[in-house]
Design a protein around this motif. Sequence first.
Motif, PDB file in Angstrom:
ATOM      1  N   UNK A   1       6.426  -6.977   0.047  1.00 23.13           N
ATOM      2  CA  UNK A   1       5.883  -5.832  -0.698  1.00 23.13           C
ATOM      3  C   UNK A   1       5.122  -4.874   0.213  1.00 23.13           C
ATOM      4  N   UNK A   2       5.602  -4.713   1.452  1.00 22.38           N
ATOM      5  CA  UNK A   2       4.900  -3.889   2.428  1.00 22.38           C
ATOM      6  C   UNK A   2       5.877  -2.973   3.182  1.00 22.38           C
ATOM      7  N   UNK A   3       5.313  -1.872   3.695  1.00 15.34           N
ATOM      8  CA  UNK A   3       6.026  -1.009   4.634  1.00 15.34           C
ATOM      9  C   UNK A   3       5.001  -0.441   5.604  1.00 15.34           C
ATOM     10  N   UNK A   4       5.488   0.119   6.691  1.00 13.98           N
ATOM     11  CA  UNK A   4       4.602   0.681   7.696  1.00 13.98           C
ATOM     12  C   UNK A   4       4.830   2.193   7.799  1.00 13.98           C
ATOM     13  N   UNK A   5       3.720   2.907   8.068  1.00 13.66           N
ATOM     14  CA  UNK A   5       3.808   4.354   8.250  1.00 13.66           C
ATOM     15  C   UNK A   5       2.670   4.795   9.155  1.00 13.66           C
ATOM     16  N   UNK A   6       3.027   5.427  10.268  1.00 13.78           N
ATOM     17  CA  UNK A   6       2.070   5.951  11.250  1.00 13.78           C
ATOM     18  C   UNK A   6       1.027   4.907  11.635  1.00 13.78           C
ATOM     19  N   UNK A   7       1.504   3.713  11.968  1.00 10.49           N
ATOM     20  CA  UNK A   7       0.628   2.669  12.485  1.00 10.49           C
ATOM     21  C   UNK A   7      -0.137   1.883  11.448  1.00 10.49           C
ATOM     22  N   UNK A   8       0.018   2.223  10.164  1.00  4.53           N
ATOM     23  CA  UNK A   8      -0.681   1.491   9.115  1.00  4.53           C
ATOM     24  C   UNK A   8       0.312   0.757   8.227  1.00  4.53           C
ATOM     25  N   UNK A   9      -0.165  -0.329   7.631  1.00  6.86           N
ATOM     26  CA  UNK A   9       0.643  -1.095   6.695  1.00  6.86           C
ATOM     27  C   UNK A   9       0.169  -0.811   5.284  1.00  6.86           C
ATOM     28  N   UNK A  10       1.115  -0.513   4.403  1.00 10.65           N
ATOM     29  CA  UNK A  10       0.818  -0.207   3.004  1.00 10.65           C
ATOM     30  C   UNK A  10       1.523  -1.227   2.109  1.00 10.65           C
ATOM     31  N   UNK A  11       0.934  -1.491   0.972  1.00  9.36           N
ATOM     32  CA  UNK A  11       1.535  -2.394   0.000  1.00  9.36           C
ATOM     33  C   UNK A  11       2.044  -1.609  -1.203  1.00  9.36           C
ATOM     34  N   UNK A  12       3.237  -1.962  -1.669  1.00  9.60           N
ATOM     35  CA  UNK A  12       3.801  -1.326  -2.847  1.00  9.60           C
ATOM     36  C   UNK A  12       4.731  -2.312  -3.534  1.00  9.60           C
ATOM     37  N   UNK A  13       4.598  -2.426  -4.846  1.00 10.90           N
ATOM     38  CA  UNK A  13       5.425  -3.339  -5.605  1.00 10.90           C
ATOM     39  C   UNK A  13       6.846  -2.838  -5.767  1.00 10.90           C
ATOM     40  N   UNK A  14       7.671  -3.698  -6.323  1.00 11.20           N
ATOM     41  CA  UNK A  14       9.080  -3.385  -6.521  1.00 11.20           C
ATOM     42  C   UNK A  14       9.256  -2.091  -7.313  1.00 11.20           C
ATOM     43  N   UNK A  15      10.146  -1.238  -6.847  1.00 16.74           N
ATOM     44  CA  UNK A  15      10.533   0.009  -7.516  1.00 16.74           C
ATOM     45  C   UNK A  15       9.435   1.068  -7.541  1.00 16.74           C
ATOM     46  N   UNK A  16       8.336   0.863  -6.809  1.00 18.77           N
ATOM     47  CA  UNK A  16       7.320   1.900  -6.736  1.00 18.77           C
ATOM     48  C   UNK A  16       6.401   1.934  -7.938  1.00 18.77           C
ATOM     49  N   UNK A  17       5.619   3.025  -8.033  1.00 17.33           N
ATOM     50  CA  UNK A  17       4.546   3.103  -9.028  1.00 17.33           C
ATOM     51  C   UNK A  17       4.781   4.124 -10.129  1.00 17.33           C
ATOM     52  N   UNK A  18       5.730   5.029  -9.976  1.00 20.32           N
ATOM     53  CA  UNK A  18       5.878   6.122 -10.945  1.00 20.32           C
ATOM     54  C   UNK A  18       6.153   5.603 -12.349  1.00 20.32           C
ATOM     55  N   UNK A  19       6.866   4.485 -12.461  1.00 21.06           N
ATOM     56  CA  UNK A  19       7.237   3.951 -13.774  1.00 21.06           C
ATOM     57  C   UNK A  19       6.026   3.512 -14.589  1.00 21.06           C
ATOM     58  N   UNK A  20       4.882   3.320 -13.924  1.00 22.66           N
ATOM     59  CA  UNK A  20       3.675   2.876 -14.621  1.00 22.66           C
ATOM     60  C   UNK A  20       2.595   3.956 -14.708  1.00 22.66           C
ATOM     61  N   UNK A  21       2.923   5.176 -14.306  1.00 21.06           N
ATOM     62  CA  UNK A  21       1.950   6.252 -14.329  1.00 21.06           C
ATOM     63  C   UNK A  21       2.180   7.168 -15.530  1.00 21.06           C
ATOM     64  N   UNK A  22       1.130   7.828 -15.942  1.00 22.85           N
ATOM     65  CA  UNK A  22       1.202   8.774 -17.051  1.00 22.85           C
ATOM     66  C   UNK A  22       1.635  10.137 -16.511  1.00 22.85           C
ATOM     67  N   UNK A  23       2.730  10.662 -17.053  1.00 20.94           N
ATOM     68  CA  UNK A  23       3.237  11.975 -16.672  1.00 20.94           C
ATOM     69  C   UNK A  23       2.687  13.045 -17.613  1.00 20.94           C
TER      70      UNK A  23
END
Length: 292
Positions: A61-83
């Motif tokens: 559940x991780x990826x790297x970007x510009x030297x930092x490690x970030x955590x993100x669950x399956x399929x991302x977060x948009x599905x659980x956010x209020x639009x």
Amino acid sequence: MIHTLENEHCRVQVNTRGAELTSFVHLGEDGELEYIWQADPAYWGRHAPVLFPVVGRLPDNQYRYQGQTYEMGQHGFARDREFALLHRSEFELTFELRDDAASRALYPFGFALRISYRLAGSTLTVGWEVENPDSAELLFSIGAHPAFRCPLLPGETFDDYEFVFDHSVSLDRHLLENGLFSGKTAPLLHQETVLPLSYELFAQDALVFQHFDFTSLTMRSRRSGHSVRARFEGFPYLGLWTAGPGAEFVCIEPWHGLAGSVGAPVELADKQGIMSLNTGQQFITSYSLTIA
């Protein structure tokens, strides 16, 4: 909050949470027929989530970007956010999600994601627009995950249904291990137009196809003839999935993105299926669902 579109043929409902399609009902002389899975949590508690800013699972559940490690669950977060509801007319809805402090903790990018639904006859067109309002490059994937009731009618079974392609196809499936690509493939079809449904077909997880040459796929009952056709021209990846024996639904999932591969977390820019937008650029695409 639920918003509704309706014409003489169909009624559509969309939730502002995730801008998720929750109902697509055919209004016929014999009564109403619901095509969207009604999110029984015993099997899968969602209807048709939009997958953003990643599709599928990441290693650990991780990826790297510009030297930092970030955590993100399956399929991302948009599905659980209020639009926010951006636009409404008689037969169209448009919703928007923008980055904020909560999203940037998981995903350090500025973005605007707009999702639209347009009803015409018995066809629902789902539009996506991703915009980069920031000064830095935007890296993302986006995908669909609509689940259709299968069977649709009492007295039918899952095995009474089939997938019908728009022409003869030869397909290899890309195999998954714990939701990640193993790098292995297995042959599935050779110059055929029909794939009969069974739970055994999904015993090794989802069927995933890459860079195929068909632009539509129909789920059809061999008994009643009822069907739903998904059209997805320009999409490079497709997933087909159900949750296992007893789950009375099947998903047709056109994607612009893929799950990660077995191994350690990787740089986001190096992940297969990741797209990029420069400042001010937009990515616009759509797919459609037709019920009968």
